[in-house]
Write an enzyme that holds these catalytic residues in place. Structure first.
Site, short mmCIF file in Angstrom:
data_model
loop_
_atom_site.label_atom_id
_atom_site.label_comp_id
_atom_site.label_asym_id
_atom_site.label_seq_id
_atom_site.Cartn_x
_atom_site.Cartn_y
_atom_site.Cartn_z
N LYS A 1 47.84 37.35 68.17
CA LYS A 1 48.54 37.92 67.02
C LYS A 1 48.03 37.28 65.72
O LYS A 1 47.69 37.95 64.77
CB LYS A 1 50.04 37.72 67.17
CG LYS A 1 50.81 38.27 65.99
CD LYS A 1 52.30 38.13 66.08
CE LYS A 1 52.90 38.58 64.73
NZ LYS A 1 54.32 38.47 64.65
N GLU B 1 43.86 27.27 71.57
CA GLU B 1 43.39 27.46 72.95
C GLU B 1 42.54 28.72 73.04
O GLU B 1 41.47 28.75 73.68
CB GLU B 1 44.58 27.59 73.92
CG GLU B 1 45.40 26.34 74.09
CD GLU B 1 46.61 26.28 73.18
OE1 GLU B 1 46.52 26.82 72.04
OE2 GLU B 1 47.63 25.71 73.58
N GLY C 1 55.12 37.90 69.14
CA GLY C 1 54.12 37.61 70.17
C GLY C 1 54.61 37.92 71.58
O GLY C 1 53.90 38.53 72.38
N ARG C 2 55.84 37.53 71.90
CA ARG C 2 56.30 37.74 73.28
C ARG C 2 56.76 39.17 73.55
O ARG C 2 57.27 39.47 74.62
CB ARG C 2 57.36 36.71 73.66
CG ARG C 2 58.50 36.52 72.69
CD ARG C 2 59.28 35.24 73.01
NE ARG C 2 60.31 34.94 72.03
CZ ARG C 2 60.10 34.28 70.91
NH1 ARG C 2 58.88 33.87 70.60
NH2 ARG C 2 61.09 34.04 70.07
N GLU D 1 61.58 30.88 75.28
CA GLU D 1 61.06 30.75 73.91
C GLU D 1 62.03 31.44 72.93
O GLU D 1 62.13 31.07 71.77
CB GLU D 1 59.65 31.36 73.79
CG GLU D 1 58.93 30.96 72.51
CD GLU D 1 57.43 31.26 72.53
OE1 GLU D 1 56.62 30.35 72.76
OE2 GLU D 1 57.07 32.43 72.31
N HIS E 1 61.10 30.51 102.36
CA HIS E 1 60.51 29.42 103.15
C HIS E 1 60.18 28.21 102.28
O HIS E 1 59.37 27.37 102.66
CB HIS E 1 59.27 29.93 103.89
CG HIS E 1 59.63 31.00 104.88
ND1 HIS E 1 60.01 30.71 106.17
CD2 HIS E 1 59.74 32.34 104.73
CE1 HIS E 1 60.30 31.84 106.79
NE2 HIS E 1 60.15 32.85 105.93
N LYS F 1 51.93 21.10 68.79
CA LYS F 1 50.62 21.61 68.33
C LYS F 1 50.07 20.68 67.26
O LYS F 1 48.89 20.31 67.27
CB LYS F 1 50.79 22.99 67.67
CG LYS F 1 50.83 24.17 68.59
CD LYS F 1 50.71 25.43 67.72
CE LYS F 1 51.41 26.61 68.35
NZ LYS F 1 51.52 27.77 67.48
O1 F6P Z 1 53.71 29.54 71.86
C1 F6P Z 1 53.83 29.98 70.55
C2 F6P Z 1 53.20 31.32 70.35
O2 F6P Z 1 53.26 31.60 68.99
C3 F6P Z 1 53.82 32.46 71.16
O3 F6P Z 1 55.00 32.93 70.63
C4 F6P Z 1 52.70 33.44 71.17
O4 F6P Z 1 52.90 34.43 72.12
C5 F6P Z 1 51.55 32.51 71.49
O5 F6P Z 1 51.83 31.33 70.74
C6 F6P Z 1 50.19 33.03 71.16
O6 F6P Z 1 50.05 33.32 69.80
P1 F6P Z 1 48.90 34.26 69.27
O7 F6P Z 1 49.08 35.60 69.85
O8 F6P Z 1 49.06 34.27 67.77
O9 F6P Z 1 47.59 33.65 69.68
#
Ligand code: F6P
Length: 531
Positions: A210, A216, A272-273, A358, A389, A500
């Protein structure tokens, strides 16, 4: 919507629920069935092709009516209207929360603004259709002129979990010769191992983010760029047809080098979620085809309409949310287990962990005070029968209260009658055994099953794209209802920021060794000495 000074604990309903909770020890679910022969049907609800049986819960009619009063006395209905109308209900970020607009139809609009947002979402989805069709038809070519056989979605959190879950869940509909891969962890072993097995000439990377700033994701994307250089001699592969950007921040994607026509944008009002319904869902559309992806959106829209229109007492997300509140806030349950009896829903618990934890893992109210009641539960789970199990021992005989959502498809086109009968028979046996329990034979206390353990059973007619969409929207709204009752902002995620920031400090060129606590410094030094 201006947040009001409200606390659930100051409602009449809350006080009543507390006194009900003091007597709940005497409640026996089995006796509730004995006393009311219609309980199985009166404590069940249908929405489209989803059927929820919530009769195996520790609630009698009085408790249930009081829970419904709690929903009425909370700002839930006002929040719901505000969310769909596009008011900035994500108050700490001053943002609207409009994933509903991504799956809405023009006829759902109640204002010009709503209508424009739906149009925008439709246009952006048309771009997803064009790109996914081209990839599926073999017309999207890599730098050496070959059609795409493998798509690697690089993203994390909402930019990974939803698409990955959907692609797995809807495997029955997947493209016969295009494979989807999902890379989220910054653990290099994940991406390096995946890329090693792929042919770069026919691989497409979808960088899903987003913000297009997530560390990462950008490191994984850099590794992929490097891989194209090493294997195909392709310089700046991010500018080639091997890279697509999925983002609400196109300028960052452009600055990264992705070509404008390879950027699929979505609106900033998509959290994002909640982004699997936006262009972040490209990998889903590639896998199952845009028509099926549209069916998934249509199923979510059906659930939106149900959530908006059904009375609270017949409203599936409201019902599930209230039961969760009963267990969390009144019967001291700390966790909730989600147990799908369907291996294709293996990733559902991890998807729901982000959605629920979250969203509602918060301790500050909408008006900035500290809460004095519990909020979001710890959500966990695994598929049945595997869980039977592993951890079911604790569910049957442990000391903790764990309400469960059992989920299954009544019909499974990928299975056969024998397997499916055994699978669902196991699920029904488990929920029944957890409820009824069993007395111990004389002198064998270890064989005592206390029973009275609550569960919901959610049945999908089948795991179709439409029903899958409805299932996800159901949980989205459940989480929303709980957040409204708890008076928290379910749409920000400030809790992830500090870690972060500290990771950035720790990993900077000149780590401020000495400025962290002694334990962290010692661990950092140990790793540096041993790596
Ligand atoms: O973990 C925090 C967060 O902002 C989530 O809400 C989001 O889904 C994720 O990081 C990834 O963010 P982006 O889509 O901006 O890379």
């Amino acid at each position: 919507m201006k947040p009001k000074s409200y606390s659930p604990t100051q409602t009449d309903a809350w006080a009543k629920l507390q006194s009900h909770a003091n007597l709940a020890e005497n409640l026996s679910i089995v006796s509730l069935f004995d006393a009311d022969l219609t309980r199985a049907s009166s404590y069940s609800v249908k929405a489209g092709e989803l059927f929820l049986d919530y009769s195996k819960n520790l609630v009698n009619d009085e408790i249930w009516q009081t829970l419904l009063c709690l929903a009425e006395q909370s700002p839930l209905q006002e929040h719901r209207t505000a969310m769909f109308a596009g008011e900035p209900i994500n108050t700490t970020e001053n943002r609207a929360v409009l994933h509903g607009a991504l799956r809405a139809e023009p006829t759902d609009a109640n204002s010009e603004d709503e209508s424009q947002r739906i149009d925008l979402a439709k246009q952006q989805l048309q771009a997803v259709r064009a790109v996914s069709d081209k990839i599926r038809n073999g017309q999207w070519l890599g730098s050496t002129g070959k059609a795409i056989t493998d798509v690697v979605n690089i993203g994390i959190g909402g930019s990974d979990l939803g698409p990955k879950l959907a692609v797995n869940a809807l495997h029955e509909y997947s493209h016969p010769s295009i494979s989807l891969h999902f890379i989220s962890n910054v653990d290099g072993a994940e991406i390096l191992t995946t890329l090693r097995g792929l042919n770069p000439e026919t691989t497409l990377i979808a960088v899903a983010s987003k913000t297009f700033t997530t560390a990462e994701t950008l490191l994984n994307a850099k590794t992929a760029i490097h891989w194209f250089e090493q294997t195909l001699g392709l310089e700046n592969a991010q500018t080639s047809s091997h890279f697509i950007g999925l983002t609400a921040n196109p300028s960052n994607a452009l600055a990264y080098g992705i070509q404008a026509q390879h950027i699929l944008e979505f609106a900033e009002w998509v959290g994002g979620r909640y982004s699997l319904w936006s262009s972040i869902g490209l990998s889903i559309a590639i896998s199952i085809g845009f028509e099926h992806y549209s069916d998934m959106l249509a199923g979510a829209r059906d659930m939106d309409l149900h959530f908006k229109q059904a009375p609270l007492a017949q409203n599936m997300p409201v019902i599930m949310a209230l039961l969760g509140i009963w267990y969390s806030n009144f019967l001291q349950a700390e966790t909730i287990a989600v147990i799908p009896y369907c291996e294709r829903l293996l990733l559902l618990p991890s998807y729901l962990q982000q959605l629920d934890m979250e969203s509602n893992g918060k301790a500050t109210t909408l008006t900035g005070e500290a809460v004095n009641y519990d909020t979001g539960p710890i959500l966990w789970g695994q598929t049945g029968t595997n869980g039977q199990h592993a951890f079911f021992q604790l569910l049957h005989q442990g000391t903790r209260q764990v309400p469960i959502d059992f989920i299954a498809a009544a019909h499974d086109g990928l299975s056969n009658n024998e397997h499916h009968r055994v699978l669902l028979g196991n699920m029904l046996a488990q929920s029944a055994a957890l409820m009824t329990g069993q007395a111990a034979p004389e002198g064998q206390q270890h064989r005592y099953y206390p029973g009275n353990k609550p569960s919901n059973t959610l049945l999908l007619k089948e795991l179709s794209p439409k029903n899958f969409g409805a299932l996800i929207a159901l949980y989205e709204h459940k989480v929303f209802v709980q957040g409204s009752i708890w008076n928290i902002n379910s749409f920000d995620q400030w809790g992830v920021e500090l870690g972060k920031k500290m990771a950035n400090e720790l990993l900077s060129e000149n780590p401020v060794n000495g400025e962290f606590d002694p334990s962290t410094n010692a661990l950092f030094t140990y790793i540096a000495d041993n790596s």
